[in-house]
Motif scaffolding. Structure first.
Motif, PDB file in Angstrom:
ATOM      1  N   LEU A  52     -56.123 -43.601 -28.359  1.00  0.00           N
ATOM      2  CA  LEU A  52     -57.213 -44.578 -28.348  1.00  0.00           C
ATOM      3  C   LEU A  52     -57.018 -45.651 -29.406  1.00  0.00           C
ATOM      4  CD1 LEU A  52     -60.213 -42.140 -27.788  1.00  0.00           C
ATOM      5  CD2 LEU A  52     -59.316 -43.798 -26.154  1.00  0.00           C
ATOM      6  N   HIS A  53     -56.468 -45.281 -30.565  1.00  0.00           N
ATOM      7  CA  HIS A  53     -56.245 -46.252 -31.637  1.00  0.00           C
ATOM      8  C   HIS A  53     -54.936 -46.998 -31.434  1.00  0.00           C
ATOM      9  CE1 HIS A  53     -59.529 -44.928 -34.411  1.00  0.00           C
ATOM     10  NE2 HIS A  53     -59.379 -43.789 -33.742  1.00  0.00           N
ATOM     11  N   TYR A  54     -53.872 -46.268 -31.108  1.00  0.00           N
ATOM     12  CA  TYR A  54     -52.539 -46.876 -31.090  1.00  0.00           C
ATOM     13  C   TYR A  54     -52.265 -47.652 -29.802  1.00  0.00           C
ATOM     14  CZ  TYR A  54     -47.563 -47.389 -32.042  1.00  0.00           C
ATOM     15  OH  TYR A  54     -46.320 -47.917 -32.277  1.00  0.00           O
ATOM     16  N   PHE A  55     -52.539 -47.037 -28.659  1.00  0.00           N
ATOM     17  CA  PHE A  55     -52.268 -47.679 -27.375  1.00  0.00           C
ATOM     18  C   PHE A  55     -53.502 -48.332 -26.750  1.00  0.00           C
ATOM     19  CE2 PHE A  55     -48.763 -44.484 -27.445  1.00  0.00           C
ATOM     20  CZ  PHE A  55     -47.703 -45.378 -27.361  1.00  0.00           C
ATOM     21  N   LYS A  56     -54.674 -48.123 -27.376  1.00  0.00           N
ATOM     22  CA  LYS A  56     -55.936 -48.674 -26.873  1.00  0.00           C
ATOM     23  C   LYS A  56     -56.263 -48.154 -25.477  1.00  0.00           C
ATOM     24  CE  LYS A  56     -55.956 -51.098 -30.605  1.00  0.00           C
ATOM     25  NZ  LYS A  56     -56.713 -50.606 -31.782  1.00  0.00           N
ATOM     26  N   GLU A  57     -55.809 -46.952 -25.157  1.00  0.00           N
ATOM     27  CA  GLU A  57     -56.159 -46.283 -23.907  1.00  0.00           C
ATOM     28  C   GLU A  57     -56.108 -44.779 -24.136  1.00  0.00           C
ATOM     29  OE1 GLU A  57     -53.171 -46.329 -20.700  1.00  0.00           O
ATOM     30  OE2 GLU A  57     -51.928 -47.558 -22.031  1.00  0.00           O
ATOM     31  N   GLU A  58     -56.758 -44.050 -23.239  1.00  0.00           N
ATOM     32  CA  GLU A  58     -56.863 -42.597 -23.391  1.00  0.00           C
ATOM     33  C   GLU A  58     -55.723 -41.914 -22.644  1.00  0.00           C
ATOM     34  OE1 GLU A  58     -60.714 -39.796 -23.830  1.00  0.00           O
ATOM     35  OE2 GLU A  58     -60.463 -40.733 -21.875  1.00  0.00           O
ATOM     36  N   LEU A  59     -54.954 -41.099 -23.369  1.00  0.00           N
ATOM     37  CA  LEU A  59     -53.805 -40.403 -22.804  1.00  0.00           C
ATOM     38  C   LEU A  59     -53.908 -38.913 -23.100  1.00  0.00           C
ATOM     39  CD1 LEU A  59     -51.016 -42.794 -24.147  1.00  0.00           C
ATOM     40  CD2 LEU A  59     -52.000 -42.826 -21.845  1.00  0.00           C
ATOM     41  N   THR A  60     -53.179 -38.103 -22.325  1.00  0.00           N
ATOM     42  CA  THR A  60     -52.998 -36.697 -22.683  1.00  0.00           C
ATOM     43  C   THR A  60     -51.887 -36.600 -23.728  1.00  0.00           C
ATOM     44  OG1 THR A  60     -51.312 -36.286 -20.999  1.00  0.00           O
ATOM     45  CG2 THR A  60     -53.632 -36.008 -20.338  1.00  0.00           C
ATOM     46  N   GLY A  61     -51.753 -35.422 -24.328  1.00  0.00           N
ATOM     47  CA  GLY A  61     -50.693 -35.219 -25.314  1.00  0.00           C
ATOM     48  C   GLY A  61     -49.292 -35.478 -24.758  1.00  0.00           C
ATOM     49  N   PRO A  62     -48.929 -34.872 -23.608  1.00  0.00           N
ATOM     50  CA  PRO A  62     -47.599 -35.138 -23.044  1.00  0.00           C
ATOM     51  C   PRO A  62     -47.387 -36.613 -22.700  1.00  0.00           C
ATOM     52  CG  PRO A  62     -48.514 -33.144 -22.093  1.00  0.00           C
ATOM     53  CD  PRO A  62     -49.607 -33.767 -22.899  1.00  0.00           C
ATOM     54  N   GLU A  63     -48.425 -37.291 -22.246  1.00  0.00           N
ATOM     55  CA  GLU A  63     -48.289 -38.721 -21.946  1.00  0.00           C
ATOM     56  C   GLU A  63     -48.022 -39.517 -23.223  1.00  0.00           C
ATOM     57  OE1 GLU A  63     -51.097 -39.418 -18.017  1.00  0.00           O
ATOM     58  OE2 GLU A  63     -52.039 -39.305 -19.989  1.00  0.00           O
ATOM     59  N   TYR A  64     -48.723 -39.171 -24.282  1.00  0.00           N
ATOM     60  CA  TYR A  64     -48.529 -39.868 -25.557  1.00  0.00           C
ATOM     61  C   TYR A  64     -47.102 -39.657 -26.055  1.00  0.00           C
ATOM     62  CZ  TYR A  64     -49.771 -41.610 -30.232  1.00  0.00           C
ATOM     63  OH  TYR A  64     -49.846 -42.335 -31.393  1.00  0.00           O
ATOM     64  N   ALA A  65     -46.643 -38.403 -26.039  1.00  0.00           N
ATOM     65  CA  ALA A  65     -45.263 -38.116 -26.464  1.00  0.00           C
ATOM     66  C   ALA A  65     -44.271 -38.827 -25.560  1.00  0.00           C
ATOM     67  CB  ALA A  65     -45.016 -36.609 -26.458  1.00  0.00           C
ATOM     68  N   GLY A  66     -44.570 -38.844 -24.260  1.00  0.00           N
ATOM     69  CA  GLY A  66     -43.666 -39.467 -23.303  1.00  0.00           C
ATOM     70  C   GLY A  66     -43.444 -40.944 -23.572  1.00  0.00           C
ATOM     71  N   ARG A  67     -44.477 -41.625 -24.054  1.00  0.00           N
ATOM     72  CA  ARG A  67     -44.336 -43.046 -24.377  1.00  0.00           C
ATOM     73  C   ARG A  67     -43.257 -43.236 -25.449  1.00  0.00           C
ATOM     74  NH1 ARG A  67     -49.156 -46.251 -23.169  1.00  0.00           N
ATOM     75  NH2 ARG A  67     -49.834 -45.490 -21.125  1.00  0.00           N
ATOM     76  N   PHE A  68     -43.285 -42.387 -26.470  1.00  0.00           N
ATOM     77  CA  PHE A  68     -42.322 -42.526 -27.560  1.00  0.00           C
ATOM     78  C   PHE A  68     -40.934 -42.026 -27.162  1.00  0.00           C
ATOM     79  CE2 PHE A  68     -46.219 -43.086 -29.894  1.00  0.00           C
ATOM     80  CZ  PHE A  68     -45.869 -44.018 -30.859  1.00  0.00           C
ATOM     81  N   ILE A  69     -40.894 -40.994 -26.340  1.00  0.00           N
ATOM     82  CA  ILE A  69     -39.591 -40.512 -25.858  1.00  0.00           C
ATOM     83  C   ILE A  69     -38.919 -41.585 -25.011  1.00  0.00           C
ATOM     84  CG2 ILE A  69     -38.473 -38.800 -24.386  1.00  0.00           C
ATOM     85  CD1 ILE A  69     -40.671 -36.810 -25.310  1.00  0.00           C
ATOM     86  N   GLU A  70     -39.707 -42.298 -24.213  1.00  0.00           N
ATOM     87  CA  GLU A  70     -39.172 -43.383 -23.396  1.00  0.00           C
ATOM     88  C   GLU A  70     -38.657 -44.520 -24.285  1.00  0.00           C
ATOM     89  OE1 GLU A  70     -37.738 -44.805 -20.056  1.00  0.00           O
ATOM     90  OE2 GLU A  70     -38.834 -42.906 -20.180  1.00  0.00           O
ATOM     91  N   MET A  71     -39.388 -44.829 -25.354  1.00  0.00           N
ATOM     92  CA  MET A  71     -38.909 -45.840 -26.303  1.00  0.00           C
ATOM     93  C   MET A  71     -37.566 -45.418 -26.902  1.00  0.00           C
ATOM     94  SD  MET A  71     -42.296 -46.805 -28.527  1.00  0.00           S
ATOM     95  CE  MET A  71     -43.914 -46.824 -27.761  1.00  0.00           C
ATOM     96  N   LEU A  72     -37.455 -44.130 -27.204  1.00  0.00           N
ATOM     97  CA  LEU A  72     -36.250 -43.612 -27.839  1.00  0.00           C
ATOM     98  C   LEU A  72     -35.041 -43.727 -26.918  1.00  0.00           C
ATOM     99  CD1 LEU A  72     -35.939 -42.312 -30.683  1.00  0.00           C
ATOM    100  CD2 LEU A  72     -35.827 -40.103 -29.514  1.00  0.00           C
ATOM    101  N   ARG A  73     -35.281 -43.611 -25.613  1.00  0.00           N
ATOM    102  CA  ARG A  73     -34.173 -43.681 -24.657  1.00  0.00           C
ATOM    103  C   ARG A  73     -33.500 -45.055 -24.679  1.00  0.00           C
ATOM    104  NH1 ARG A  73     -37.598 -40.579 -20.843  1.00  0.00           N
ATOM    105  NH2 ARG A  73     -36.851 -38.423 -20.903  1.00  0.00           N
ATOM    106  N   GLY A  74     -34.237 -46.060 -25.107  1.00  0.00           N
ATOM    107  CA  GLY A  74     -33.663 -47.393 -25.183  1.00  0.00           C
ATOM    108  C   GLY A  74     -32.907 -47.655 -26.467  1.00  0.00           C
ATOM    109  N   THR A  75     -32.719 -46.621 -27.272  1.00  0.00           N
ATOM    110  CA  THR A  75     -32.011 -46.756 -28.553  1.00  0.00           C
ATOM    111  C   THR A  75     -30.744 -45.903 -28.531  1.00  0.00           C
ATOM    112  OG1 THR A  75     -33.053 -44.859 -29.650  1.00  0.00           O
ATOM    113  CG2 THR A  75     -34.268 -46.949 -29.670  1.00  0.00           C
ATOM    114  N   GLY A  76     -30.010 -45.960 -29.617  1.00  0.00           N
ATOM    115  CA  GLY A  76     -28.821 -45.124 -29.752  1.00  0.00           C
ATOM    116  C   GLY A  76     -29.042 -43.947 -30.680  1.00  0.00           C
ATOM    117  N   VAL A  77     -30.283 -43.513 -30.816  1.00  0.00           N
ATOM    118  CA  VAL A  77     -30.606 -42.393 -31.713  1.00  0.00           C
ATOM    119  C   VAL A  77     -30.001 -41.098 -31.167  1.00  0.00           C
ATOM    120  CG1 VAL A  77     -32.470 -40.990 -32.677  1.00  0.00           C
ATOM    121  CG2 VAL A  77     -32.716 -43.473 -32.553  1.00  0.00           C
TER     122      VAL A  77
END
Length: 420
Positions: A52-77
């Motif tokens: 609610l604070h970070y994305f300004k929308e209501e997500l479940t826990g797996p959805e919230y984690a999924g957003r960051f995991i998807e961001m990570l896929r675009g990197t070379g980490v």
């Protein structure tokens, strides 16, 4: 193997730190995660209310984690899953072991500690009684139910009113179990007000404040528990006992930051938070080692973990390219009346910043109050009005640079009740 940055933990804190460091130009990053997938505790938190604070929308826990995991896929980490960290040294060597790579030592330019926290168990709080099956921590029950598909019980009593316990009261009810009571030893709840309303009140589950379980009975499986009222000294009051026939007890009696690695590295710890002592850039007492998330102090909202961890990731990236902050002009932050702790505990006054966010929890329920910031001379440098504060909800204040520059000596954060 050498990396500029090694992040220990692939939960919300580690993911946020990695993405922030990558965005700031750090291109040699490794996340070490002991589980089989990234996401940490969020993977079992299938309820909504995240983001609610970070994305300004209501997500479940797996959805919230999924957003960051998807961001990570675009990197070379680089990500090491199913890998256990055994030791972190003062020289920033990270010893890990995994089935894929065996025993390895990772050489790091900087380290971010993001190991999260664990639950207190029955042994930690010494509940009397027999030792039957059916006693779980609330987080363990949550994982069994939401990820493994096992129903842990049908008639449930919950000890403690932490957020996970409150959420599991609702979850067990929705799965067909009968939650008989939530029992809390303190005279106030340890969880968020919204969870009290949505998880207990909405389902007519009684909350017994100033009560505790005094006996667990049963041979093979839990058969009943005895609950008694406690006095101001938290000792059971004779004659107030109630018996609940149940087959399951869930424990939601507090979280402990996972800091065995931190202590092993010789990092200075804060006994108030059970986490490392940090500066405003999330750096610990060892230069180049940073801490964030629940390993630092227990948060109630993952959005705050994300913001704090991004700060740690950016600071670690800056450290890797040679940015150092001198420690000869440091402002200490202390906790005063009704304040349990502060994070950060120190501020580099030679750093470039417009304002500093200070997080803390109060020691009791506070009605209309003022948060007062004073220096060593007793001069007030800031004041913030609050209508209500509770230990279950983390507070934060923003202290502008112009006010901090006026402070003489250390600053103290206190609460004055009954004043605007």
């Amino acid at each position: 193997m050498k990396y500029d940055l090694v992040i220990i933990g692939g939960g919300p804190a580690g993911l946020s730190a990695a993405n922030a460091a990558w965005e700031d130009g750090c291109r040699s990053i490794c996340i070490v995660e002991r589980d089989r997938e990234l996401g940490g505790i969020l993977n079992q938190c299938i309820h909504n209310g995240f983001g609610l604070h970070y994305f300004k929308e209501e997500l479940t826990g797996p959805e919230y984690a999924g957003r960051f995991i998807e961001m990570l896929r675009g990197t070379g980490v680089d990500v090491r899953l199913d890998a256990m960290v055994l030791e972190v040294t003062e020289e920033k060597q990270v010893h890990i072991v995994s089935s894929a790579g065996g025993y390895e030592v990772l050489e790091a330019g900087a380290v971010v500690l993001a190991m999260g926290c664990r639950e207190r168990t029955r042994g930690a709080i010494a509940i009397p009684g027999t030792r039957p099956a059916g006693v779980f921590t609330a987080g363990t029950a949550q994982r069994y139910l939401n990820m493994e598909g096992y129903m842990v019980g049908k008639r449930v009593v919950i000890l403690g009113s932490g957020d996970i316990g409150l959420i599991m009261a609702r979850r067990m009810t929705l799965e067909g179990a009968k939650v008989l009571a939530c029992v809390e030893v303190m005279p106030y709840s340890g969880g968020l007000t919204r969870n009290i309303v949505q998880c207990l009140n909405d389902f007519d589950i009684p909350l017994y404040l100033s009560h505790t379980i005094t006996d667990i009975q049963g041979k093979d499986r839990v058969e009943r528990v005895v609950v008694a009222e406690v006095g101001p000294d938290r000792r059971p009051i004779p004659g107030t006992e109630m018996t609940f026939d149940c087959d399951t007890v869930l424990l939601s009696v507090g979280l402990i930051p996972e800091n065995e690695l931190s202590r092993g590295a010789g990092i200075q710890m804060d006994p108030r938070t059970n986490g490392p002592v940090v500066y405003e850039n999330m750096e610990t007492s060892i230069p180049g080692v940073f801490a964030c998330g629940n390993v630092l102090h227990v948060h109630d909202l993952v959005d705050f973990v994300t913001a704090e961890s991004a700060r740690a990731g950016k600071s670690a990236a800056a450290y890797c390219v040679g940015s150092r902050l001198p420690a000869d002009h440091v402002l200490d932050i202390k906790n005063g009346n009704l304040v349990g702790y502060t994070v950060p505990q120190h501020i580099h006054m030679d750093a470039q910043f417009a304002a500093i966010d200070v997080f803390f929890r109060v020691r009791g329920i506070c009605g209309e109050s003022r948060i007062v910031v004073t220096d060593d001379t007793g001069a007030q440098i800031a004041s913030f009005h609050r209508e209500r504060m509770a230990p279950g909800e983390m507070e934060n204040i923003k202290l502008p640079r112009v006010l901090l520059d006026k402070a003489q000596g250390a600053i103290t954060v206190s609460v004055e009740e009954g004043s605007k």
